[in-house]
Write a protein that holds these residues in place. Structure first.
Motif, PDB file in Angstrom:
ATOM      1  N   VAL A 134      -3.199  -7.684  10.734  1.00 51.27           N
ATOM      2  CA  VAL A 134      -1.947  -8.231  11.242  1.00 51.27           C
ATOM      3  C   VAL A 134      -1.004  -7.102  11.647  1.00 51.27           C
ATOM      4  N   MET A 135      -0.303  -7.300  12.751  1.00 48.67           N
ATOM      5  CA  MET A 135       0.693  -6.317  13.177  1.00 48.67           C
ATOM      6  C   MET A 135       2.025  -7.019  13.380  1.00 48.67           C
ATOM      7  N   LEU A 136       3.081  -6.389  12.901  1.00 42.22           N
ATOM      8  CA  LEU A 136       4.424  -6.855  13.195  1.00 42.22           C
ATOM      9  C   LEU A 136       5.044  -5.810  14.107  1.00 42.22           C
ATOM     10  N   MET A 137       5.484  -6.234  15.273  1.00 47.59           N
ATOM     11  CA  MET A 137       6.001  -5.248  16.227  1.00 47.59           C
ATOM     12  C   MET A 137       7.410  -5.641  16.649  1.00 47.59           C
ATOM     13  N   ASP A 138       8.376  -4.801  16.289  1.00 43.22           N
ATOM     14  CA  ASP A 138       9.775  -5.117  16.569  1.00 43.22           C
ATOM     15  C   ASP A 138      10.241  -4.328  17.790  1.00 43.22           C
ATOM     16  N   GLU A 139      10.297  -4.986  18.910  1.00 38.39           N
ATOM     17  CA  GLU A 139      10.654  -4.342  20.182  1.00 38.39           C
ATOM     18  C   GLU A 139       9.966  -2.991  20.337  1.00 38.39           C
ATOM     19  N   VAL A 160       3.202 -17.637   3.532  1.00 40.55           N
ATOM     20  CA  VAL A 160       1.800 -17.549   3.143  1.00 40.55           C
ATOM     21  C   VAL A 160       1.092 -16.589   4.079  1.00 40.55           C
ATOM     22  N   PHE A 161       0.422 -15.597   3.503  1.00 41.01           N
ATOM     23  CA  PHE A 161      -0.302 -14.601   4.280  1.00 41.01           C
ATOM     24  C   PHE A 161      -1.780 -14.745   3.965  1.00 41.01           C
ATOM     25  N   ASP A 162      -2.561 -15.134   4.975  1.00 44.22           N
ATOM     26  CA  ASP A 162      -3.993 -15.267   4.799  1.00 44.22           C
ATOM     27  C   ASP A 162      -4.334 -16.129   3.574  1.00 44.22           C
ATOM     28  N   GLY A 163      -3.610 -17.236   3.457  1.00 41.35           N
ATOM     29  CA  GLY A 163      -3.904 -18.170   2.385  1.00 41.35           C
ATOM     30  C   GLY A 163      -3.255 -17.854   1.054  1.00 41.35           C
ATOM     31  N   GLU A 164      -2.542 -16.725   0.979  1.00 37.25           N
ATOM     32  CA  GLU A 164      -1.942 -16.312  -0.289  1.00 37.25           C
ATOM     33  C   GLU A 164      -0.426 -16.282  -0.159  1.00 37.25           C
ATOM     34  N   ASP A 165       0.264 -16.822  -1.130  1.00 37.66           N
ATOM     35  CA  ASP A 165       1.716 -16.726  -1.148  1.00 37.66           C
ATOM     36  C   ASP A 165       2.109 -15.249  -1.269  1.00 37.66           C
ATOM     37  N   VAL A 166       2.945 -14.759  -0.349  1.00 41.81           N
ATOM     38  CA  VAL A 166       3.208 -13.313  -0.353  1.00 41.81           C
ATOM     39  C   VAL A 166       3.872 -12.837  -1.636  1.00 41.81           C
ATOM     40  N   THR A 167       4.581 -13.732  -2.309  1.00 44.00           N
ATOM     41  CA  THR A 167       5.235 -13.276  -3.535  1.00 44.00           C
ATOM     42  C   THR A 167       4.213 -13.003  -4.639  1.00 44.00           C
ATOM     43  N   HIS A 168       2.956 -13.435  -4.406  1.00 41.09           N
ATOM     44  CA  HIS A 168       1.913 -13.126  -5.388  1.00 41.09           C
ATOM     45  C   HIS A 168       1.185 -11.825  -5.066  1.00 41.09           C
ATOM     46  N   ILE A 169       1.549 -11.219  -3.930  1.00 40.82           N
ATOM     47  CA  ILE A 169       0.906  -9.964  -3.547  1.00 40.82           C
ATOM     48  C   ILE A 169       1.895  -8.836  -3.802  1.00 40.82           C
ATOM     49  N   ASP A 170       1.404  -7.721  -4.346  1.00 45.50           N
ATOM     50  CA  ASP A 170       2.259  -6.553  -4.533  1.00 45.50           C
ATOM     51  C   ASP A 170       2.812  -6.120  -3.167  1.00 45.50           C
ATOM     52  N   ALA A 171       4.138  -5.918  -3.120  1.00 45.46           N
ATOM     53  CA  ALA A 171       4.777  -5.664  -1.825  1.00 45.46           C
ATOM     54  C   ALA A 171       4.151  -4.473  -1.100  1.00 45.46           C
ATOM     55  N   ASN A 172       3.849  -3.395  -1.839  1.00 37.66           N
ATOM     56  CA  ASN A 172       3.294  -2.218  -1.177  1.00 37.66           C
ATOM     57  C   ASN A 172       1.873  -2.468  -0.675  1.00 37.66           C
ATOM     58  N   ASP A 173       1.095  -3.220  -1.462  1.00 34.43           N
ATOM     59  CA  ASP A 173      -0.247  -3.622  -1.018  1.00 34.43           C
ATOM     60  C   ASP A 173      -0.164  -4.410   0.272  1.00 34.43           C
ATOM     61  N   LEU A 174       0.741  -5.393   0.255  1.00 37.53           N
ATOM     62  CA  LEU A 174       0.915  -6.268   1.408  1.00 37.53           C
ATOM     63  C   LEU A 174       1.233  -5.436   2.649  1.00 37.53           C
ATOM     64  N   ARG A 175       2.165  -4.493   2.491  1.00 35.89           N
ATOM     65  CA  ARG A 175       2.608  -3.712   3.645  1.00 35.89           C
ATOM     66  C   ARG A 175       1.512  -2.794   4.158  1.00 35.89           C
ATOM     67  N   ARG A 176       0.614  -2.365   3.261  1.00 36.26           N
ATOM     68  CA  ARG A 176      -0.481  -1.523   3.734  1.00 36.26           C
ATOM     69  C   ARG A 176      -1.499  -2.357   4.510  1.00 36.26           C
ATOM     70  N   ARG A 177      -1.441  -3.672   4.335  1.00 34.85           N
ATOM     71  CA  ARG A 177      -2.363  -4.551   5.079  1.00 34.85           C
ATOM     72  C   ARG A 177      -1.750  -5.067   6.370  1.00 34.85           C
ATOM     73  N   ILE A 178      -0.481  -4.751   6.589  1.00 36.23           N
ATOM     74  CA  ILE A 178       0.212  -5.232   7.787  1.00 36.23           C
ATOM     75  C   ILE A 178       0.756  -4.041   8.562  1.00 36.23           C
ATOM     76  N   GLY A 179       0.276  -3.839   9.777  1.00 32.73           N
ATOM     77  CA  GLY A 179       0.837  -2.771  10.604  1.00 32.73           C
ATOM     78  C   GLY A 179       2.259  -3.136  11.002  1.00 32.73           C
ATOM     79  N   TYR A 180       3.158  -2.152  10.939  1.00 30.99           N
ATOM     80  CA  TYR A 180       4.560  -2.469  11.205  1.00 30.99           C
ATOM     81  C   TYR A 180       5.128  -1.430  12.157  1.00 30.99           C
ATOM     82  N   VAL A 181       5.545  -1.873  13.322  1.00 35.40           N
ATOM     83  CA  VAL A 181       6.210  -0.980  14.268  1.00 35.40           C
ATOM     84  C   VAL A 181       7.679  -1.360  14.250  1.00 35.40           C
ATOM     85  N   ILE A 182       8.543  -0.464  13.749  1.00 30.74           N
ATOM     86  CA  ILE A 182       9.942  -0.856  13.610  1.00 30.74           C
ATOM     87  C   ILE A 182      10.686  -0.674  14.920  1.00 30.74           C
TER      88      ILE A 182
END
Ligand SMILES: Nc1ncnc2c1ncn2[C@@H]1O[C@H](COP(=O)(O)OP(=O)(O)OP(=O)(O)O)[C@@H](O)[C@H]1O
Ligand SMILES: [Mg+2]
Lengths: 280, 391
Positions: free
Chosen positions: B164-169, B67-89
């Motif tokens: 939101v940010m996801l930071m992988d090492e 659940v992301f911000d109260g919403e089940d992520v499978t109900h959010i378009d994957a690309n939309d979701l990713r544009r709302r989440i900063g991701y450092v690979i």
């Protein structure tokens, strides 16, 4: 960078930090050298006292036509290869197309290892029938009319012959793109298509261009054999020279073929230089 | 959407890469609160990256719910979701054929911002991560050092100001000194931007430093312990955690307590350096202490004097210049770890505490530190006993 198919590509030797005029010196000088050689040869030829037979085999008109035919065959066959091999290469590196990559490369390999003459004859046998059977065939009426059926068949044969380098380099170029870069693109919300167009293809361009250049060089050389099935080209002059036992004629055909091949290679090199993305 | 609702909830999430392989993530449930840095730490291959990639749907869970911000992520378009989440690979993945500015502007471009706004934002971000825009804007990634590339990776993830940010090492590939600096800069940045951050590392020290909370993961992303750094250090729940945090966890725990929160002792008499030796000697004799502290005219600790120092010369002379200099000295907002270090370097059992202006405020004793350690352990243990009792 993968070395498999980039032997003819001096540009992918390693990253360079800053552009310097020396890098491009060769590219700038080459056309002048080629023109100078051409002028020198033609001057020498003009000064020769040729027997009537020989002179009539290499009139300016004939040579111009043959050169134009040779260029047309080269350009059309390379264009054909591009149109087939690049989309195919892209498809074969997508997750859904990967499993066909092996068989497709095997076929392309086979295409290149069939002797050129054999390929031309096969093409003649297969396509010639198409031409012959339907008199009002589109091929016959439009393209065939304009260019001559021999030339069109040569183009098809050469397309088969030169698919391999472009197909393989497209695939290698796409496969060598750093998976982390793709992961980053997808992770920021780029669609698969955006990743392909904005990331994978630009990064594959140097390797792909090396393949295009190889294909161009193969095609310009192979186009010399088009005369075998009535496709014209500079091979006609060479054959006349042999038949008439006139070495000057053979050499003239040979020199023009060589100069044309070098020019085409130069065009390929310039394309590589211009189209290579900065930052690589 | 209340502030108490977690930003991200994983609910019994499981991920199998293939039918017959053991799951990479096994029934993982955890909450990420708004504005916190939650660190996922664990040995290599335990499933940290997999967990992160489940959150932004780079991969889909085999079962369970996210659940992301109260919403089940499978109900959010994957690309939309990713544009709302900063991701450092994990290995940054800058686009080598794009300039730094183009790299940083990726998500804004996807969101359709106009050019002017993108370039303004790019410059702002480069400034924020400590890269001079006029110098770096038009460079290509290969023209950057490892540390600079990591900064650009962070700037790129921050570009569209995602909550939101996801930071992988994110600071993995640099030397320890640069890493330390990047960490400090990032913590300072976080004070400003207050993102919800899931931060992956395999380095427990980085976890302790960066995390508001830490989840220590074992194989298959099973949570071994999830708590604040200080409580984990004070009370590792099992041998796995104990081994993982390694030796010196007690000392590391002292990083989380500050000198100003202690009851400072004022057992030592103190005098100005203009005081006479005789008067000081009497003062010292009246107290229980063996030393007196000499302060300069602005109240800053200068030297320690004992009875022997004071008995030299004429009793009417001033105490100025007598006795050894004060070495163990810390500010009130220093950590207990700093205090202990000061004590050890000066081989004294106490450290003098000063205010921000450098003026004397008291003394911290080494016994107080051991007392704090005992208290932290007891509190953490009581906390876990309570949890167990409730369970
Ligand atoms: N795409 C994949 N396909 C199959 N298995 C995978 C894939 N990605 C990861 N795994 C497996 O899942 C497990 C967890 O991998 P993951 O990358 O999440 O670990 P990690 O904790 O991030 O490790 P590290 O600290 O080394 O980055 C590993 O056993 C790994 O081999
Ligand atoms: Mg990982």
């Amino acid at each position: 960078m993968t070395a498999t198919a980039t032997a003819s590509d001096p540009a992918t030797g390693g990253p360079r930090d800053r552009w310097s005029p020396r890098d491009d010196l060769g590219l700038v000088v080459t056309p002048f050298v080629l023109l100078a050689v051409l002028a020198a040869y033609l001057t020498w030829l003009g000064a020769q006292d040729l027997p009537q037979q020989a002179a009539s085999a290499i009139t300016g008109d004939k040579l111009l036509t043959q050169t134009r035919e040779q260029i047309t065959i080269t350009a059309l066959s390379t264009l054909g290869v591009l149109v087939i091999a690049i989309p195919l290469g892209i498809a074969l590196t997508r997750p859904w197309g990967k499993r066909f990559a092996g068989p497709a490369l095997a076929v392309a390999n086979a295409g290149q290892s069939i002797p050129a003459f054999g390929l031309l004859v096969i093409a003649l046998a297969v396509l010639g029938r198409v031409f012959g059977r339907a008199q009002d065939n589109i091929l016959q009426n439009t393209i065939g009319e304009a260019l001559g059926p021999g030339l069109v068949i040569s183009v098809f044969a050469l397309i088969l012959f030169a698919i391999l380098p472009i197909l393989r380099n497209t695939m290698v170029g796409l496969q060598q793109v750093d998976p982390d870069v793709i992961e980053a693109g997808l992770g920021m919300g780029m669609t698969r298509r955006e990743v392909l167009w904005r990331i994978e293809l630009p990064l594959a361009v140097p390797v792909m261009l090396a393949g295009v250049r190889t294909a161009l060089v193969i095609n310009v050389g192979m186009a010399t054999l088009a005369f075998l099935i009535g496709g014209g080209g500079l091979g006609v002059a060479i054959r006349s020279g042999i038949q008439l036992a006139q070495n000057v004629v053979v050499v003239t055909g040979g020199v023009l073929t060589a100069l044309l091949a070098l020019s085409v290679d130069w065009v390929g090199a310039v394309a590589e230089r211009i189209l290579r993305p900065k930052g690589l | 959407m209340s502030d108490h609702q977690p930003m991200i909830t994983l609910d019994g999430v499981e991920k199998r890469y293939s039918e017959d392989a053991p799951p990479a993530v096994e029934r993982l449930s955890l909450d990420v609160h708004r504005g916190e840095i939650l660190v996922l730490v664990g040995p290599s291959g335990c499933g940290k990256s997999t967990t992160l990639r489940l959150i932004n749907r780079m991969i889909e869970p085999t079962s369970g719910r996210i659940v992301f911000d109260g919403e089940d992520v499978t109900h959010i378009d994957a690309n939309d979701l990713r544009r709302r989440i900063g991701y450092v690979i994990q290995r940054i993945g800058l686009f080598p054929h794009q300039t730094i500015a183009e790299n940083v502007g990726t998500v804004p471009r996807l969101l359709g911002w106009d050019r002017g706004r993108i370039s303004e934002r790019t410059d702002e971000l480069l400034d924020l991560v400590g890269l001079d825009p006029s110098l770096y804007r038009d460079r290509y990634p290969k023209e950057l050092s490892g540390g600079q590339a990591q900064r650009v990776g962070v700037a790129r993830a921050l570009a569209a100001d995602p909550p939101v940010m996801l930071m992988d090492e994110p600071f993995g590939a640099v030397d320890p000194i640069t890493r330390d600096r990047l960490q400090n800069e990032f913590l300072r940045l976080q004070e400003e931007v207050r993102k919800t951050i899931v931060f992956v590392t395999h380095d427990i020290d980085e976890a302790i430093k960066m995390g508001d909370r830490i989840a220590i993961l074992r194989e298959r992303s099973v949570v071994a312990q999830l708590d604040t750094p200080s409580r984990i250090l004070a009370y590792p729940v099992d041998d796995f955690v104990d081994d993982f945090i390694g030796s010196g966890s007690t000392l590391k725990g002292l990083h989380f307590e500050r000198v100003r929160d202690l009851e400072l002792s004022n057992d030592y008499p103190f005098v100005r350096s203009s005081e006479s030796r005789g008067d000081t000697r009497r003062l010292l004799a009246d107290s229980d202490a063996r030393f007196a502290l000499v302060l300069d005219e602005r109240g800053r600790p200068e030297r320690w004097v004992d009875d022997e120092d004071l008995s030299r010369g004429d009793p009417s002379e001033t105490v100025a210049g007598l006795g050894p200099k004060v070495i163990a000295m810390v500010e009130g907002n220093a950590t207990l770890h700093d205090a202990l270090e000061a004590m050890i370097t000066s081989s004294a059992g106490q450290a003098v505490v000063v205010g921000r202006d450098g003026a004397y405020t008291g003394v911290v004793q080494i016994e107080q530190l051991t007392e704090v350690i005992r208290r932290m352990r007891a509190e953490a243990k009581a906390h876990y006993d309570r949890l167990r009792g409730r369970a």
